[in-house]
Scaffold this active site. Structure first.
Site, mmCIF file in Angstrom:
data_model
loop_
_atom_site.group_PDB
_atom_site.id
_atom_site.type_symbol
_atom_site.label_atom_id
_atom_site.label_comp_id
_atom_site.label_asym_id
_atom_site.label_seq_id
_atom_site.Cartn_x
_atom_site.Cartn_y
_atom_site.Cartn_z
ATOM 1 N N SER A 156 44.194 29.374 -21.034
ATOM 2 C CA SER A 156 43.685 29.941 -19.794
ATOM 3 C C SER A 156 44.201 31.374 -19.606
ATOM 4 C CB SER A 156 44.060 29.034 -18.617
ATOM 5 O OG SER A 156 43.365 29.393 -17.450
ATOM 6 N N ASP A 250 33.298 24.114 -18.155
ATOM 7 C CA ASP A 250 34.334 25.068 -17.754
ATOM 8 C C ASP A 250 33.660 26.352 -17.293
ATOM 9 O OD1 ASP A 250 36.473 26.833 -17.556
ATOM 10 O OD2 ASP A 250 37.143 26.597 -19.620
ATOM 11 N N HIS A 280 38.053 22.730 -17.733
ATOM 12 C CA HIS A 280 39.145 23.686 -17.862
ATOM 13 C C HIS A 280 40.474 22.967 -17.617
ATOM 14 C CE1 HIS A 280 40.556 27.822 -18.132
ATOM 15 N NE2 HIS A 280 41.464 27.501 -17.217
#
Length: 312
Positions: A156, A250, A280
């Site tokens: 991320s 995501d 995610h």
């Protein structure tokens, strides 16, 4: 394209439980996320875990070093940046993932507690990760690391920092990196992609939170076009081979895919690992079979790159 069955059973609760970080200060969001951390009752065993600190001109930050259960004398290394929107998470939140990555990839994992926004704005976190990469190379002998087989990675927001650290290493004369691991990376401050429109609400990490992360880390909109903020606009030639992980459900899927394509276009070798049923953050949910499969896949590909002839 359907959600993974295990995620489908959890998604309503996951989404409802995601804190409204966009209504909080950075400190409030950090405290909320920290309060929800449940330490593993029986954490995965590794060879050794040591802690150190890295000095930078404005201060210092911590690193945690994981040696796998069976480590070579001069092992490869992965310098790893945790996710958390540039604002929260820490060494403890990603302890389980780093243990797993160390053992599965047979690499020393150097987990980096880079300084967090909004107290430390862009480009502090990226500079910290680059400093950690340089520190690892300088201390390779004492760490039991082969300086020719160092990778940089992250998930991320940490994936963003990994891409930028790779750019810095190329442009600043080293250290030479053998690979980069990018797990559903934050790449560009574009919130109008098809994946944002499709999955920006109801799939755990919402677009409102992702916008807020950028506001905390890179509040000046003009700065977001800098390659060290949005690496999609960078010259990508000469970067190390990449493993790019994409989750199908995501909001960041499209920017991660665009970055993988841009790397290929620049002549960079890319291994793309796609998990259509994932959301995610799924790789840090060890109860999911999909997360375990992804961890195994990622570790195998990272180990392959770090033992390839080009890395030796």
């Amino acid at each position: 394209m359907n959600l993974d069955p295990q995620i489908a059973e959890l998604i309503t609760a996951l989404d409802a439980g995601f804190p409204p970080v966009h209504t909080m200060t950075g400190a409030q969001a950090r405290a909320t996320i920290r309060s929800r951390l449940v330490p593993a009752v029986d954490p995965e065993s590794v060879g050794t875990i040591t802690e150190a600190s890295v000095s930078v001109p404005e201060g210092r930050f911590a690193v945690r070093i994981y040696h796998p259960l069976t480590a070579a004398t001069a092992a490869p290394a992965v310098v790893y940046a945790h996710g958390g929107g540039f604002v929260f998470c820490d060494l403890d939140s990603h302890d389980g993932l780093c243990r797993d990555l160390a053992n599965r990839s047979q690499a020393v994992v150097v987990s980096v507690a880079y300084r967090l926004a909004p107290e430390h704005r862009w480009p502090t976190a990226a500079e910290d990760l680059y400093a950690a990469v340089s520190w690892t190379a300088r201390h390779a002998e004492s760490l039991g690391v082969d300086p020719g087989r160092i990778a940089v990675g992250g998930d991320s927001a940490g994936g963003n920092l990994a891409t930028v650290a790779a750019l810095m290493a190329r442009d600043r004369g080293g250290p030479s990196l053998a690979a980069q691991l990018l797990i559903y990376p934050v790449i560009a401050a574009d919130f109008d992609t098809p994946s944002h429109r499709a999955f920006g609400q109801g799939y755990y990490n919402p677009t409102t939170a992702l916008q807020w992360y950028w506001d905390q880390y890179v509040p000046r909109v003009a700065d977001r076009r800098h390659p060290h903020a949005s690496p999609l606009v960078a010259d990508l030639e000469g970067l190390p081979p990449a493993v790019v992980v994409l989750a199908g459900h995501d909001p960041l899927h499209d920017e991660g895919l665009a970055y993988a394509d841009a790397l290929r276009g620049a002549g960079v070798d890319v291994t793309q690992l796609s998990y259509p049923g994932g959301v995610h953050g799924f790789v840090t949910m060890p109860m999911l079979d999909l997360a375990q499969r992804a961890r195994a896949d990622v570790s195998r590909e990272v180990a392959r790159l770090l033992t390839s002839p080009a890395a030796l």
